[in-house]
Design an enzyme around this catalytic site. Structure first.
Site, short mmCIF file in Angstrom:
data_model
loop_
_atom_site.label_atom_id
_atom_site.label_comp_id
_atom_site.label_asym_id
_atom_site.label_seq_id
_atom_site.Cartn_x
_atom_site.Cartn_y
_atom_site.Cartn_z
N ASP A 339 0.87 -1.29 0.09
CA ASP A 339 -0.09 -0.02 0.14
C ASP A 339 1.00 1.24 -0.19
O ASP A 339 2.11 1.06 -0.14
CB ASP A 339 -0.98 -0.06 1.22
CG ASP A 339 -0.28 0.09 2.72
OD1 ASP A 339 1.12 0.24 2.30
OD2 ASP A 339 -0.86 0.13 3.38
N ASP A 341 1.31 4.86 2.30
CA ASP A 341 0.83 5.41 3.52
C ASP A 341 1.55 6.78 3.68
O ASP A 341 2.66 7.18 3.35
CB ASP A 341 1.87 4.63 4.62
CG ASP A 341 1.51 3.11 4.76
OD1 ASP A 341 0.33 2.51 4.80
OD2 ASP A 341 2.44 2.57 4.24
N ASP A 461 -3.22 4.53 2.77
CA ASP A 461 -3.49 4.78 4.07
C ASP A 461 -3.25 6.26 4.44
O ASP A 461 -2.14 6.44 4.05
CB ASP A 461 -2.79 4.00 5.26
CG ASP A 461 -3.67 2.64 5.63
OD1 ASP A 461 -4.49 2.49 4.95
OD2 ASP A 461 -2.96 1.85 6.31
#
Ligand code: UTP
Ligand code: MN
Length: 537
Positions: A339, A341, A461
């Site tokens: 992902d 962040d 995120d």
């Protein structure tokens, strides 16, 4: 030299008698023809152990070696492990006839032959008489026991063999974590991290003496790999139906170990079975299933940068003056991630309050006339209150920042283009507008031939922290996960302090220790500063 107990038995003690000749037993009757009849091998069980002997014997037979179960007349090579020449000769003396075969060899000859696929030339170092000598010369490593005391770069100094061991231990860690055995998981993670931090390639087990975090289980796995090129346990785990199913199911965003286990109990092992089962999925899991392939494809640095530009534009539009920092693996210099962040703050305490819903609205309203940048988002509010929560309780590692778990809809590279990125960095209002407008025109599905989508789903995120907690949030969210865990363990065990992503509390002085930079936090903890690129434990 203490003489060994004299045993008048022919069998090495496996309890398997009366079965001479190459049993060729590879478990299910699949007999492999003997390829090297001139070499008749016998593995000594003494110090090797019955199960390892059985494993190695079978490995040899599968490769066409003649490995005898019993010490019979025709044996030409006696192979032993961790025995001196004297010990083996004493054992031979104890056997009926007391005959000495042509070669007394160390296990290294056997494993090298396994690797080569044929009996390798017998060298001086393979002969048992010549063993023991080189142990003292071996490099013995000395590394600190907490990962946060060590510098762990992305690429370490290890040979392929050590990389394989590291991967094997990581796989066992993953398996333990997927089985809800976090303690075992951490033990394997720590062991893998120690191998990663070694300054030189590992060539033999003697080098690992005295190293921290290498328990019996991890050592056994490393030994198998150094010697046989593989670990039976790891290979079995990899192939196990349960492990494979847990990986597939927890690979769905929104699905944790507990849910996956429940599904497996209900005979759901694959995505297809999940879909057919008619299970009720929550919103996150639905999105996870829908974008499964995209989300299981690693995010590249270029994609992370492109998302960074979008996030920057969103944040700047709703709160000019805010600061955005990439955190997680990409801050540590990783080239791919699961992902992306980001940590957002504002230099004036309090200005960041309520930021996230505005950022989300902006993101949802952009991209195309029909759809926004977000395929899924869940925002949680900041629930941390120092006065109420007190010093971070060690059990509560969950931090309570305002946070947004999301799935981004990232336009494909050709639609993003480089010009947009250039104009964006100048950050003038006009350019910002043109960027969004550009995507509105180019990013729509209608630009692409049917069946090919013009975007890909990426997990993002976003975390918002007040400036007073920024350094702690930055340190806590940069990772790696093991590095973070080790920092907290160091703080608690060695310094009587509690570290979280919000604060550092000194239990002896009964007060919070403030910090405006990561360097200050390391100093409070009595640790040398380790830059993000060397926190890849
Ligand atoms: P990630 O899970 O994103 O890992 O957490 P990563 O290092 O970036 O690696 P990728 O994404 O798999 O490539 C990043 C950091 O954020 C912390 C973790 O401790 C980790 O260090 N984190 C994550 C939290 O503190 N709380 C959370 O709820 C999630
Ligand atoms: Mn990450």
């Amino acid at each position: 030299m203490v003489p060994l107990k004299r045993r008048k038995v022919v069998s090495p003690g496996t309890g398997n008698t009366g079965d001479s000749g190459n049993t060729g037993s590879t478990g299910s009757g699949d007999k492999v023809p003997i390829k090297f009849p001139q070499s008749v091998l016998f593995l000594l069980e003494r110090k090797m152990g019955a199960s390892r002997r059985a494993f190695l014997s079978q490995l040899g037979r599968k490769k066409g070696f003649q490995v005898e179960e019993l010490f019979i007349e025709s044996v030409t090579h006696v192979i032993s492990e961790n025995n001196s020449g004297d010990e083996v000769r004493t054992w031979l003396d104890s056997q009926v006839g007391g005959r000495a075969p042509a070669h007394l060899l160390d296990i290294s000859w056997y494993t090298e032959s396994m690797r080569a696929g044929h009996p390798v030339e017998i060298l001086h170092r393979h002969k048992l008489q010549e063993q023991q000598v080189n142990e003292a010369e071996a490099v013995v490593f000395n590394i600190p026991s907490y990962a946060c005391q060590r510098r762990t770069a992305l690429d370490n100094h290890n040979t392929v063999l050590t990389f394989v061991s590291q991967d094997a231990l990581s796989l066992l860690a993953e398996n333990a974590e997927l089985s809800d055995e976090d303690g075992r998981g951490v033990a394997f993670r720590r062991a893998a991290a120690v191998l990663k931090a070694l300054p030189e390639p590992v060539t033999g087990m003697t080098q690992l003496r005295g190293l921290p975090c290498l328990g019996g289980h991890s050592l056994r796995v490393i030994k198998d790999i150094l010697e046989d090129g593989a670990s039976g346990e790891v290979e079995l785990t990899k192939e196990s139906e349960r492990f494979k199913a847990l990986k597939v199911l927890t690979g769905i965003f929104g699905v944790g170990v507990k849910t996956a286990e429940r599904w497996i109990r209900e005979q759901i092992h694959s995505l297809q079975q999940l879909q057919d089962s008619g299970q009720t999925l929550n919103r996150a899991q639905q999105a996870g299933l829908e974008h499964y392939d995209d989300l299981n494809q690693p995010v590249t640095k270029a994609e992370a940068d492109a998302i960074g530009e979008i996030v920057r534009e969103a944040v700047m539009s709703v709160l000019p003056g805010a600061q955005i920092t990439v955190i997680g693996g990409f801050r540590r210099g990783k080239l791919t991630g699961h992902d992306v962040d980001f940590l957002v703050t504002h230099p004036e305490e309090g200005r960041e309050v309520g930021l996230m819903p505005k950022v989300v609205s902006w993101l949802e309203s952009q991209f195309s006339a029909l759809q926004g940048f977000l395929l899924y988002q869940k925002t949680t509010r900041n629930s941390y209150l120092e006065s109420k929560d007190g010093p971070a309780r060690p059990a509560s590692n969950m931090d309570r920042f305002e946070r947004c778990f999301s799935i981004f809809k990232l336009p494909e590279e050709e639609t993003r283009g480089t010009k947009q990125t250039e104009t964006l960095t100048e950050n003038t209002p006009e350019d910002t507008c043109s960027l969004a407008a550009n995507w509105q025109v180019k990013g729509g599905e209608q630009m692409k031939p049917a069946g090919h989508k013009a975007w890909r789903a990426v997990r993002v995120d976003l975390v918002v922290s007040p400036i007073s907690q920024f350094a702690f949030a930055l340190l806590g969210w940069t990772g790696s996960k093991l590095f973070e865990r080790e920092l907290r363990r160091w703080a608690g065990h060695e310094k009587a302090m509690s570290l979280s992503s919000h604060a550092l509390y000194d239990n002896k002085q009964s007060r919070y220790l403030r910090a405006t930079s990561e360097e200050e936090i390391f100093a409070h903890l009595g640790l040398d500063y380790i830059p993000p690129s060397e926190r890849n434990a």
